[in-house]
Design a protein around this motif. Structure first.
Motif, PDB file in Angstrom:
ATOM      1  N   ARG A  23     -26.627  22.043 -19.018  1.00  0.00           N
ATOM      2  CA  ARG A  23     -26.804  20.824 -19.719  1.00  0.00           C
ATOM      3  C   ARG A  23     -25.900  19.940 -20.211  1.00  0.00           C
ATOM      4  N   LEU A  24     -24.493  20.406 -19.929  1.00  0.00           N
ATOM      5  CA  LEU A  24     -23.570  19.601 -20.174  1.00  0.00           C
ATOM      6  C   LEU A  24     -23.384  18.197 -19.469  1.00  0.00           C
ATOM      7  N   ALA A  25     -23.954  18.265 -18.195  1.00  0.00           N
ATOM      8  CA  ALA A  25     -24.157  17.007 -17.338  1.00  0.00           C
ATOM      9  C   ALA A  25     -24.618  15.970 -18.139  1.00  0.00           C
ATOM     10  N   ARG A  26     -25.817  16.241 -18.795  1.00  0.00           N
ATOM     11  CA  ARG A  26     -26.412  15.096 -19.712  1.00  0.00           C
ATOM     12  C   ARG A  26     -26.026  14.822 -20.767  1.00  0.00           C
ATOM     13  N   ASP A  28     -23.362  12.026 -19.072  1.00  0.00           N
ATOM     14  CA  ASP A  28     -23.866  11.167 -18.691  1.00  0.00           C
ATOM     15  C   ASP A  28     -24.096  10.109 -19.789  1.00  0.00           C
ATOM     16  N   LEU A  29     -24.713  10.610 -20.971  1.00  0.00           N
ATOM     17  CA  LEU A  29     -25.063   9.840 -22.165  1.00  0.00           C
ATOM     18  C   LEU A  29     -23.831   9.145 -22.662  1.00  0.00           C
ATOM     19  N   VAL A  30     -22.649   9.919 -22.472  1.00  0.00           N
ATOM     20  CA  VAL A  30     -21.511   9.343 -23.318  1.00  0.00           C
ATOM     21  C   VAL A  30     -20.614   8.658 -22.383  1.00  0.00           C
ATOM     22  N   SER A  31     -20.000   9.419 -21.533  1.00  0.00           N
ATOM     23  CA  SER A  31     -18.850   9.024 -20.732  1.00  0.00           C
ATOM     24  C   SER A  31     -19.167   7.750 -19.714  1.00  0.00           C
ATOM     25  N   ASP A  32     -20.469   7.692 -19.329  1.00  0.00           N
ATOM     26  CA  ASP A  32     -20.797   6.595 -18.476  1.00  0.00           C
ATOM     27  C   ASP A  32     -21.407   5.276 -19.228  1.00  0.00           C
ATOM     28  N   PHE A  92     -27.751  15.077 -31.053  1.00  0.00           N
ATOM     29  CA  PHE A  92     -28.652  16.086 -30.644  1.00  0.00           C
ATOM     30  C   PHE A  92     -28.567  17.047 -29.488  1.00  0.00           C
ATOM     31  N   HIS A  93     -27.947  16.463 -28.622  1.00  0.00           N
ATOM     32  CA  HIS A  93     -27.807  17.365 -27.507  1.00  0.00           C
ATOM     33  C   HIS A  93     -26.682  18.331 -27.927  1.00  0.00           C
ATOM     34  N   ALA A  94     -25.695  17.962 -28.275  1.00  0.00           N
ATOM     35  CA  ALA A  94     -24.270  18.788 -28.603  1.00  0.00           C
ATOM     36  C   ALA A  94     -25.005  19.878 -29.500  1.00  0.00           C
ATOM     37  N   PHE A  95     -25.535  19.530 -30.407  1.00  0.00           N
ATOM     38  CA  PHE A  95     -26.143  20.552 -31.542  1.00  0.00           C
ATOM     39  C   PHE A  95     -27.098  21.532 -30.697  1.00  0.00           C
ATOM     40  N   ARG A  96     -27.996  21.050 -29.795  1.00  0.00           N
ATOM     41  CA  ARG A  96     -28.627  22.030 -29.030  1.00  0.00           C
ATOM     42  C   ARG A  96     -27.903  23.004 -28.370  1.00  0.00           C
ATOM     43  N   ASN A 148     -16.476  24.794 -31.476  1.00  0.00           N
ATOM     44  CA  ASN A 148     -15.643  23.405 -32.062  1.00  0.00           C
ATOM     45  C   ASN A 148     -15.804  22.370 -31.113  1.00  0.00           C
ATOM     46  N   HIS A 149     -15.700  22.421 -29.878  1.00  0.00           N
ATOM     47  CA  HIS A 149     -15.736  20.927 -29.088  1.00  0.00           C
ATOM     48  C   HIS A 149     -16.813  20.511 -28.969  1.00  0.00           C
ATOM     49  N   LEU A 150     -17.933  21.352 -29.105  1.00  0.00           N
ATOM     50  CA  LEU A 150     -19.375  20.643 -29.214  1.00  0.00           C
ATOM     51  C   LEU A 150     -19.399  19.810 -30.325  1.00  0.00           C
ATOM     52  N   MET A 151     -19.142  20.160 -31.438  1.00  0.00           N
ATOM     53  CA  MET A 151     -19.209  19.408 -32.651  1.00  0.00           C
ATOM     54  C   MET A 151     -18.505  18.108 -32.636  1.00  0.00           C
TER      55      MET A 151
END
Length: 383
Positions: free
Chosen positions: A194-197, A200-204, A141-145, A122-125
């Protein structure tokens, strides 16, 4: 757009303006389904907002009354299609409580594990789709992977990708496949690394932070007034989680692992950060459940039930900490094979009502950021 009547020689500060009523929806790409917002605008500033629901209403609560307790699980599975396992769980817990039924330990721990894996899905969606609504394409794309890693083990055990139908009154459909917990550990470890990626993409990202920091602030007082719950409430500093405060399943034995994630800011960014950190907590809980399941002796995962299952006369209320917030079922039985009444308290219905409080004073551009940060599913609103 604002309608303006301009006279000759009138200064800009003397222009007559008329408020404009604008409908967002009921079919709009930024609303996760069919929701309608009735906005009153002064220029690009929102004066008032009214969420209008009911466009997806399927009458689930009335259908519950003409379905037996086994069939109800299928209907309850679908109001929040991103939290299907958790929805099933609330129904079977209510019926089991009415029957005074004690579920086998293996089923209790397996349910806890599957509930946390469903929470991650749920949260990854939302972690992927929310940046998409603000113009960031890559994160989804990262979240769905990562979702596919968890989806694979959920599909292996249940046969379903969205509507798992794995809960039964008295336990689970069947036992866990051989070696399944090992595959769960591998999936959890993969997602965790992989969550760190994604972070990095979003939060920063400075654009994302500019669009979300200090935007759509929700105060604890409004949270309490509207019955808002889940990660949205905790992002406003409301430190409440049923898994810790009124434990069910095996959560009472996971206090050393379970950590309730909160923020104080109550803005869009805080809600996103809460959701992201909760994924880490759920992955830790999943590992702990796998360890316990491997230590438990082999045994049944369900109870033998009569051909016609009837709940005794009476009533009960069972609630769970669903991924989007508090989900409750109020069950009233008159001793028949169908409930006399089964009232659903869904998380999204309460959570979306605060739009009328949060949106006034904001710009239309911020409306999309606020709307997406409330993390609702429209089927969960309309039931």
């Amino acid at each position: 757009m604002t309608a303006r009547t301009v006279g000759v020689g009138i200064g800009a500060d003397q222009l007559d303006t008329t408020d404009m009523v604008l409908n967002i929806g009921p079919q709009h790409p930024s609303t996760h389904g069919v929701l309608r917002l009735r906005l009153v605008l002064d220029g690009e500033r929102i004066v008032s907002a009214e969420p209008i629901v009911g466009y997806m209403h399927r009458g689930a609560e009335k259908l519950f009354e003409v379905r037996d307790y086994r069939q109800i699980v299928m209907l309850a599975n679908r109001h929040d299609w991103l939290s299907a396992f958790a929805n099933e769980l609330g129904v079977v817990l209510a019926v089991e409580r009415m029957l005074g039924m004690e579920v086998p330990r293996r089923a209790v721990w397996a349910r806890t594990l599957l509930a946390e894996l469903n929470r991650v899905l749920n949260h990854l969606m939302f972690l992927g789709s929310y940046p998409l609504e603000l113009g960031a394409i890559t994160p989804i794309f990262h979240a769905f992977r990562e979702r596919e890693e968890i989806q694979a083990v959920m599909e292996e055990i249940s046969g379903g990708r969205m509507h798992f139908m794995f809960n039964r009154v008295g336990g689970l459909k069947e036992d866990l496949p051989a070696g399944w917990t090992g595959r769960v550990r591998h999936a959890v470890a993969t997602v965790r690394t992989r969550l760190a990626r994604l972070d990095d993409l979003v939060s920063d990202n400075e654009i994302f932070r500019a669009r979300t920091r200090g935007v759509g602030v929700l105060t604890p007082a409004v949270v309490a007034a509207y019955g808002v719950s889940g990660p949205i409430a905790r992002a406003s500093g409301v430190d409440f989680d049923l898994r810790r405060d009124e434990p069910y399943l095996a959560y009472g034995e996971l206090t050393d692992v379970l950590r309730v994630v909160t923020r104080e800011e109550g803005d869009c960014l805080a809600r996103f950060e809460c959701l992201l950190e909760q994924v880490h907590v759920s992955l830790d809980l999943a590992d702990a459940c796998c360890d316990r399941l491997d230590d438990l002796p082999q045994g049944p995962v369900n109870l033998r039930l009569p051909k016609v299952l009837k709940a005794p006369e009476g009533h009960t209320y069972a609630w769970t900490e669903n991924p989007l917030g508090l989900n409750g079922y109020y069950l009233v039985s008159r001793g028949e094979k169908t409930p006399w009444r089964l009232k659903l308290r869904s998380a999204s219905y309460n959570n979306v009502q605060v739009l009328g409080e949060v949106l006034p004073g904001c710009l239309i551009a911020d409306m999309v950021a606020i709307l997406g940060s409330l993390f609702f599913v429209v089927g969960d609103i309309d039931k």
